[in-house]
Design a protein around this motif. Structure first.
Motif, PDB file in Angstrom:
ATOM      1  N   GLY A   1      10.864 -14.404  48.886  1.00 25.99           N
ATOM      2  CA  GLY A   1      10.390 -13.266  48.113  1.00 25.99           C
ATOM      3  C   GLY A   1      11.357 -12.095  48.189  1.00 25.99           C
ATOM      4  N   LYS A   2      11.006 -11.073  47.469  1.00 27.75           N
ATOM      5  CA  LYS A   2      11.819  -9.863  47.421  1.00 27.75           C
ATOM      6  C   LYS A   2      11.862  -9.191  48.790  1.00 27.75           C
ATOM      7  CE  LYS A   2      12.290  -5.591  44.866  1.00 27.75           C
ATOM      8  NZ  LYS A   2      11.823  -4.794  43.737  1.00 27.75           N
ATOM      9  N   ILE A   3      13.031  -8.703  49.175  1.00 25.38           N
ATOM     10  CA  ILE A   3      13.215  -7.979  50.432  1.00 25.38           C
ATOM     11  C   ILE A   3      13.632  -6.554  50.096  1.00 25.38           C
ATOM     12  CG2 ILE A   3      14.577  -7.785  52.546  1.00 25.38           C
ATOM     13  CD1 ILE A   3      14.903 -10.835  52.471  1.00 25.38           C
ATOM     14  N   VAL A   4      12.943  -5.594  50.694  1.00 27.11           N
ATOM     15  CA  VAL A   4      13.269  -4.195  50.483  1.00 27.11           C
ATOM     16  C   VAL A   4      13.658  -3.597  51.832  1.00 27.11           C
ATOM     17  CG1 VAL A   4      12.389  -1.957  49.733  1.00 27.11           C
ATOM     18  CG2 VAL A   4      11.610  -4.031  48.589  1.00 27.11           C
ATOM     19  N   ASP A   5      14.872  -3.106  51.929  1.00 27.39           N
ATOM     20  CA  ASP A   5      15.355  -2.495  53.164  1.00 27.39           C
ATOM     21  C   ASP A   5      15.011  -1.005  53.135  1.00 27.39           C
ATOM     22  OD1 ASP A   5      16.666  -1.516  55.379  1.00 27.39           O
ATOM     23  OD2 ASP A   5      18.579  -2.479  54.915  1.00 27.39           O
ATOM     24  N   ILE A   6      14.120  -0.571  54.019  1.00 24.05           N
ATOM     25  CA  ILE A   6      13.701   0.830  54.055  1.00 24.05           C
ATOM     26  C   ILE A   6      14.346   1.604  55.211  1.00 24.05           C
ATOM     27  CG2 ILE A   6      11.511   0.331  52.919  1.00 24.05           C
ATOM     28  CD1 ILE A   6      10.211   0.672  55.743  1.00 24.05           C
ATOM     29  N   THR A   7      15.344   1.022  55.825  1.00 23.38           N
ATOM     30  CA  THR A   7      15.986   1.641  56.983  1.00 23.38           C
ATOM     31  C   THR A   7      16.414   3.074  56.697  1.00 23.38           C
ATOM     32  OG1 THR A   7      16.770  -0.517  57.700  1.00 23.38           O
ATOM     33  CG2 THR A   7      17.834   1.391  58.690  1.00 23.38           C
ATOM     34  N   ASP A   8      16.994   3.317  55.535  1.00 22.15           N
ATOM     35  CA  ASP A   8      17.470   4.663  55.199  1.00 22.15           C
ATOM     36  C   ASP A   8      16.329   5.658  55.007  1.00 22.15           C
ATOM     37  OD1 ASP A   8      20.056   3.750  55.320  1.00 22.15           O
ATOM     38  OD2 ASP A   8      20.257   3.479  53.156  1.00 22.15           O
ATOM     39  N   LYS A   9      15.113   5.185  54.815  1.00 22.67           N
ATOM     40  CA  LYS A   9      13.971   6.062  54.604  1.00 22.67           C
ATOM     41  C   LYS A   9      13.267   6.418  55.920  1.00 22.67           C
ATOM     42  CE  LYS A   9      13.197   4.353  49.979  1.00 22.67           C
ATOM     43  NZ  LYS A   9      12.293   3.753  49.039  1.00 22.67           N
ATOM     44  N   LEU A  10      13.663   5.784  57.017  1.00 24.96           N
ATOM     45  CA  LEU A  10      13.059   6.038  58.316  1.00 24.96           C
ATOM     46  C   LEU A  10      13.899   7.046  59.088  1.00 24.96           C
ATOM     47  CD1 LEU A  10      12.160   2.350  59.241  1.00 24.96           C
ATOM     48  CD2 LEU A  10      10.734   4.054  58.102  1.00 24.96           C
ATOM     49  N   THR A  11      13.255   7.798  59.945  1.00 22.44           N
ATOM     50  CA  THR A  11      13.973   8.861  60.651  1.00 22.44           C
ATOM     51  C   THR A  11      14.508   8.453  62.009  1.00 22.44           C
ATOM     52  OG1 THR A  11      11.928   9.687  61.616  1.00 22.44           O
ATOM     53  CG2 THR A  11      12.641  10.664  59.512  1.00 22.44           C
ATOM     54  N   PHE A  12      13.830   7.577  62.706  1.00 23.33           N
ATOM     55  CA  PHE A  12      14.226   7.162  64.050  1.00 23.33           C
ATOM     56  C   PHE A  12      14.482   8.367  64.948  1.00 23.33           C
ATOM     57  CE2 PHE A  12      15.565   3.648  61.281  1.00 23.33           C
ATOM     58  CZ  PHE A  12      14.811   2.635  61.825  1.00 23.33           C
ATOM     59  N   ASP A  13      13.676   9.407  64.750  1.00 21.57           N
ATOM     60  CA  ASP A  13      13.811  10.619  65.549  1.00 21.57           C
ATOM     61  C   ASP A  13      13.549  10.331  67.013  1.00 21.57           C
ATOM     62  OD1 ASP A  13      14.365  12.225  63.391  1.00 21.57           O
ATOM     63  OD2 ASP A  13      12.284  12.839  63.098  1.00 21.57           O
ATOM     64  N   GLU A  14      14.129  11.187  67.830  1.00 17.88           N
ATOM     65  CA  GLU A  14      13.819  11.126  69.249  1.00 17.88           C
ATOM     66  C   GLU A  14      12.426  11.693  69.450  1.00 17.88           C
ATOM     67  OE1 GLU A  14      16.812  13.112  71.520  1.00 17.88           O
ATOM     68  OE2 GLU A  14      18.425  11.942  70.634  1.00 17.88           O
ATOM     69  N   ASN A  15      11.868  11.458  70.608  1.00 19.17           N
ATOM     70  CA  ASN A  15      10.556  12.004  70.916  1.00 19.17           C
ATOM     71  C   ASN A  15      10.608  13.526  70.908  1.00 19.17           C
ATOM     72  OD1 ASN A  15       9.091   9.615  71.306  1.00 19.17           O
ATOM     73  ND2 ASN A  15       9.826   9.412  73.391  1.00 19.17           N
ATOM     74  N   PRO A  16       9.544  14.164  70.417  1.00 15.09           N
ATOM     75  CA  PRO A  16       9.503  15.627  70.482  1.00 15.09           C
ATOM     76  C   PRO A  16       9.243  16.080  71.910  1.00 15.09           C
ATOM     77  CG  PRO A  16       7.440  14.771  69.602  1.00 15.09           C
ATOM     78  CD  PRO A  16       8.365  13.597  69.776  1.00 15.09           C
ATOM     79  N   SER A  17       9.496  17.335  72.156  1.00 15.21           N
ATOM     80  CA  SER A  17       9.241  17.930  73.466  1.00 15.21           C
ATOM     81  C   SER A  17       8.536  19.260  73.275  1.00 15.21           C
ATOM     82  CB  SER A  17      10.548  18.169  74.224  1.00 15.21           C
ATOM     83  OG  SER A  17      11.192  16.970  74.526  1.00 15.21           O
ATOM     84  N   ILE A  18       7.823  19.655  74.307  1.00 10.81           N
ATOM     85  CA  ILE A  18       7.262  20.999  74.349  1.00 10.81           C
ATOM     86  C   ILE A  18       7.911  21.711  75.522  1.00 10.81           C
ATOM     87  CG2 ILE A  18       5.061  20.468  73.231  1.00 10.81           C
ATOM     88  CD1 ILE A  18       3.767  20.241  75.939  1.00 10.81           C
TER      89      ILE A  18
END
Length: 100
Positions: free
Chosen positions: A2-19
């Motif tokens: 089936g069709k494959i859609v690469d969404i890697t560029d749409k993800l942020t992969f941010d580091e964990n936030p901190s307070i």
């Protein structure tokens, strides 16, 4: 196949936030499984019984030691948990930002 859609560029992969509390940066576990568990706990009748569990999910052992050294009041401790949950779930809005 089936069709494959690469969404890697749409993800942020941010580091964990901190307070930051009293100059101490405290990292929050913001991975999806952790946040989904906490969101599920919040749906239960008495979330106040789950504060300790949420605390242990949101903060690693090392980060909890930092928090414990701060000797926060119960009200301040709850504010830390509340802020951490909002940051981790992406719903935190700084009061100063909201007024702009």
């Amino acid at each position: 196949m089936g069709k494959i859609v690469d969404i890697t560029d749409k993800l942020t992969f941010d580091e964990n936030p901190s307070i930051c509390v009293k100059g101490e940066n405290i990292e929050i576990n913001a991975d999806a499984p952790t946040i989904l568990k906490i969101m599920g706990m919040m749906q239960e009748d008495d979330f106040t019984d789950k504060i300790t569990e949420a605390y242990e999910l949101l903060f690693s052992s090392n980060e909890r030691k930092k928090i414990e050294k701060l000797k926060l009041s119960y009200i301040d401790f709850n504010k830390v948990i509340e802020t951490a949950m909002m940051l981790a779930s992406g719903t935190y809005e700084d009061e100063e930002e909201m007024g702009e």
